[in-house]
Design a protein around this motif. Sequence first.
Motif, mmCIF file in Angstrom:
data_model
loop_
_atom_site.group_PDB
_atom_site.id
_atom_site.type_symbol
_atom_site.label_atom_id
_atom_site.label_comp_id
_atom_site.label_asym_id
_atom_site.label_seq_id
_atom_site.Cartn_x
_atom_site.Cartn_y
_atom_site.Cartn_z
ATOM 1 N N GLU A 136 0.828 -1.203 0.000
ATOM 2 C CA GLU A 136 0.000 0.000 0.000
ATOM 3 C C GLU A 136 0.863 1.254 0.000
ATOM 4 O OE1 GLU A 136 -2.331 -0.668 3.450
ATOM 5 O OE2 GLU A 136 -3.684 -2.110 2.473
ATOM 6 N N MET A 137 1.977 1.218 0.724
ATOM 7 C CA MET A 137 2.882 2.359 0.732
ATOM 8 C C MET A 137 3.521 2.567 -0.638
ATOM 9 S SD MET A 137 6.211 3.042 3.144
ATOM 10 C CE MET A 137 7.154 4.576 3.019
ATOM 11 N N VAL A 138 3.970 1.470 -1.242
ATOM 12 C CA VAL A 138 4.601 1.565 -2.565
ATOM 13 C C VAL A 138 3.622 2.149 -3.586
ATOM 14 C CG1 VAL A 138 5.469 0.168 -4.488
ATOM 15 C CG2 VAL A 138 6.338 -0.208 -2.172
ATOM 16 N N GLU A 139 2.365 1.779 -3.469
ATOM 17 C CA GLU A 139 1.364 2.299 -4.401
ATOM 18 C C GLU A 139 1.251 3.811 -4.310
ATOM 19 O OE1 GLU A 139 -3.172 1.187 -5.848
ATOM 20 O OE2 GLU A 139 -2.477 0.604 -3.845
ATOM 21 N N ARG A 140 1.472 4.352 -3.102
ATOM 22 C CA ARG A 140 1.369 5.798 -2.897
ATOM 23 C C ARG A 140 2.671 6.534 -3.177
ATOM 24 N NH1 ARG A 140 -0.536 3.904 2.050
ATOM 25 N NH2 ARG A 140 1.290 4.858 3.068
ATOM 26 N N ARG A 141 3.793 5.813 -3.174
ATOM 27 C CA ARG A 141 5.100 6.466 -3.265
ATOM 28 C C ARG A 141 5.887 5.876 -4.441
ATOM 29 N NH1 ARG A 141 5.328 8.807 2.008
ATOM 30 N NH2 ARG A 141 6.967 10.191 1.223
ATOM 31 N N PRO A 142 5.731 6.444 -5.630
ATOM 32 C CA PRO A 142 6.369 5.882 -6.826
ATOM 33 C C PRO A 142 7.890 5.929 -6.810
ATOM 34 C CG PRO A 142 5.318 7.999 -7.312
ATOM 35 C CD PRO A 142 4.885 7.607 -5.947
ATOM 36 N N ALA A 143 8.490 6.626 -5.848
ATOM 37 C CA ALA A 143 9.951 6.619 -5.735
ATOM 38 C C ALA A 143 10.473 5.263 -5.264
ATOM 39 C CB ALA A 143 10.428 7.709 -4.768
ATOM 40 N N LEU A 144 9.587 4.425 -4.698
ATOM 41 C CA LEU A 144 9.968 3.094 -4.231
ATOM 42 C C LEU A 144 9.668 2.071 -5.323
ATOM 43 C CD1 LEU A 144 8.535 3.171 -0.586
ATOM 44 C CD2 LEU A 144 10.854 3.722 -1.340
ATOM 45 N N ILE A 145 10.702 1.327 -5.725
ATOM 46 C CA ILE A 145 10.574 0.357 -6.814
ATOM 47 C C ILE A 145 10.877 -1.029 -6.249
ATOM 48 C CG2 ILE A 145 11.439 -0.319 -9.075
ATOM 49 C CD1 ILE A 145 12.295 2.668 -9.390
ATOM 50 N N PRO A 146 9.875 -1.884 -6.060
ATOM 51 C CA PRO A 146 10.110 -3.180 -5.423
ATOM 52 C C PRO A 146 10.746 -4.202 -6.368
ATOM 53 C CG PRO A 146 7.793 -2.937 -5.969
ATOM 54 C CD PRO A 146 8.438 -1.636 -6.325
ATOM 55 N N VAL A 147 11.698 -4.969 -5.813
ATOM 56 C CA VAL A 147 12.324 -6.094 -6.501
ATOM 57 C C VAL A 147 12.375 -7.257 -5.509
ATOM 58 C CG1 VAL A 147 13.660 -4.572 -8.009
ATOM 59 C CG2 VAL A 147 14.697 -5.403 -5.891
ATOM 60 N N VAL A 148 12.780 -8.440 -5.979
ATOM 61 C CA VAL A 148 12.683 -9.670 -5.184
ATOM 62 C C VAL A 148 13.993 -9.964 -4.464
ATOM 63 C CG1 VAL A 148 12.160 -12.140 -5.249
ATOM 64 C CG2 VAL A 148 11.034 -10.582 -6.874
ATOM 65 N N HIS A 149 13.914 -10.113 -3.140
ATOM 66 C CA HIS A 149 15.107 -10.368 -2.319
ATOM 67 C C HIS A 149 15.052 -11.782 -1.757
ATOM 68 C CE1 HIS A 149 18.713 -9.363 -0.304
ATOM 69 N NE2 HIS A 149 18.216 -8.925 0.845
ATOM 70 N N GLY A 150 15.387 -12.756 -2.635
ATOM 71 C CA GLY A 150 15.389 -14.143 -2.195
ATOM 72 C C GLY A 150 13.994 -14.633 -1.867
ATOM 73 N N TRP A 151 13.874 -15.373 -0.766
ATOM 74 C CA TRP A 151 12.572 -15.856 -0.306
ATOM 75 C C TRP A 151 12.338 -15.494 1.150
ATOM 76 C CZ3 TRP A 151 7.843 -16.719 -1.014
ATOM 77 C CH2 TRP A 151 7.080 -17.500 -0.133
ATOM 78 N N ALA A 152 13.166 -16.007 2.059
ATOM 79 C CA ALA A 152 12.964 -15.738 3.485
ATOM 80 C C ALA A 152 14.179 -15.086 4.133
ATOM 81 C CB ALA A 152 12.633 -17.033 4.219
ATOM 82 N N HIS A 153 15.223 -14.824 3.357
ATOM 83 C CA HIS A 153 16.504 -14.328 3.894
ATOM 84 C C HIS A 153 16.992 -15.250 5.010
ATOM 85 C CE1 HIS A 153 19.774 -11.580 4.599
ATOM 86 N NE2 HIS A 153 19.270 -10.701 3.743
ATOM 87 N N ARG A 154 16.937 -16.552 4.686
ATOM 88 C CA ARG A 154 17.307 -17.578 5.663
ATOM 89 C C ARG A 154 18.629 -18.213 5.239
ATOM 90 N NH1 ARG A 154 12.763 -20.376 5.423
ATOM 91 N NH2 ARG A 154 11.830 -19.111 7.090
ATOM 92 N N ASN A 155 19.556 -18.319 6.167
ATOM 93 C CA ASN A 155 20.863 -18.891 5.870
ATOM 94 C C ASN A 155 20.787 -20.418 5.838
ATOM 95 O OD1 ASN A 155 23.660 -19.314 5.585
ATOM 96 N ND2 ASN A 155 23.956 -19.298 7.800
ATOM 97 N N HIS A 156 21.236 -21.008 4.736
ATOM 98 C CA HIS A 156 21.263 -22.465 4.607
ATOM 99 C C HIS A 156 22.684 -23.010 4.535
ATOM 100 C CE1 HIS A 156 16.920 -22.885 4.049
ATOM 101 N NE2 HIS A 156 16.985 -21.809 3.279
ATOM 102 N N ALA A 157 23.671 -22.131 4.678
ATOM 103 C CA ALA A 157 25.062 -22.592 4.607
ATOM 104 C C ALA A 157 25.444 -23.308 5.900
ATOM 105 C CB ALA A 157 25.997 -21.411 4.384
ATOM 106 N N PRO A 158 26.282 -24.327 5.803
ATOM 107 C CA PRO A 158 26.736 -25.006 7.020
ATOM 108 C C PRO A 158 27.642 -24.121 7.851
ATOM 109 C CG PRO A 158 27.871 -25.875 5.096
ATOM 110 C CD PRO A 158 26.821 -24.946 4.577
ATOM 111 N N SER A 159 27.780 -24.456 9.097
ATOM 112 C CA SER A 159 28.633 -23.695 10.009
ATOM 113 C C SER A 159 30.038 -23.579 9.438
ATOM 114 C CB SER A 159 28.680 -24.378 11.373
ATOM 115 O OG SER A 159 29.533 -23.689 12.252
ATOM 116 N N GLY A 160 30.581 -22.373 9.505
ATOM 117 C CA GLY A 160 31.929 -22.139 9.008
ATOM 118 C C GLY A 160 31.985 -21.579 7.605
ATOM 119 N N GLU A 161 30.865 -21.644 6.865
ATOM 120 C CA GLU A 161 30.811 -21.077 5.524
ATOM 121 C C GLU A 161 30.085 -19.727 5.554
ATOM 122 O OE1 GLU A 161 29.494 -23.440 2.285
ATOM 123 O OE2 GLU A 161 30.560 -25.247 2.955
#
Length: 254
Positions: free
Chosen positions: A67-92
Amino acid sequence: MTPDWSPLEDELSRWQKAGLILPLWWRDDDAVQVTPELDRLTMLSERLNMPVHIAVIPEPAEWALAEMVERRPALIPVVHGWAHRNHAPSGEKKAEFQLHRPMPAILSEARQGLARLRDLFGPALRPMFVPPWNRIAPEIVEELPGLGYRVVSTATPRKRAEPVAGLCQINTHLDPIDWRGSRSLLDPQRLIAQVTDQLGDRREGRADNDEPYGILTHHLVHDAAIWAFTEALLSRLMNGPARPWIMEKDEEKQ
């Protein structure tokens, strides 16, 4: 201490004397909901007349953000992964879209991310894939066009304009945050020197000036020093040879 901007200002003068144009874009990561920090980002974007591509995390994204983006055209949404969840094993190094899981599960999340944000934002969404932590396996990049993406964005100058057929690469080049130390602003003189050197390389043909020069920010973790530097930098670039680059919509030709 006030930063010395003269090295960058001298470089920008060289650009203008040479009649060169710097394509410039702004990406801000980790949007999920409406916050005071997002309000501040939006007001800065509007004040500078510099649109900002907000990388939205699909799984937890809220309708109020759409709803905010609809009102504020200066904001352009793009896709940032899915959940921003780390799946790398410990140490990586942290990653959500490296090959730490079966490929079908990874591609399913990339597909879901685009679908969910299209539901939220409609035609305002740009089909750009921004992998969390700027890390993505080449094998996954190869599959992005088939999922509906037209751009992939990570960090540092791109090696190729099109890593695979039907997919452009538009990266970011400057991140002002000291992630491994204070988590405040990096040494501003170091940042000014970095921008100056990068623009010098472009002006002299050692780097690709067809790739929009990208400023990367993270509004949720900014302190006063980061906000001030970001505004000062973008103001100087916009008052010089920079022209905003905006990813076009689905129905427009890229």
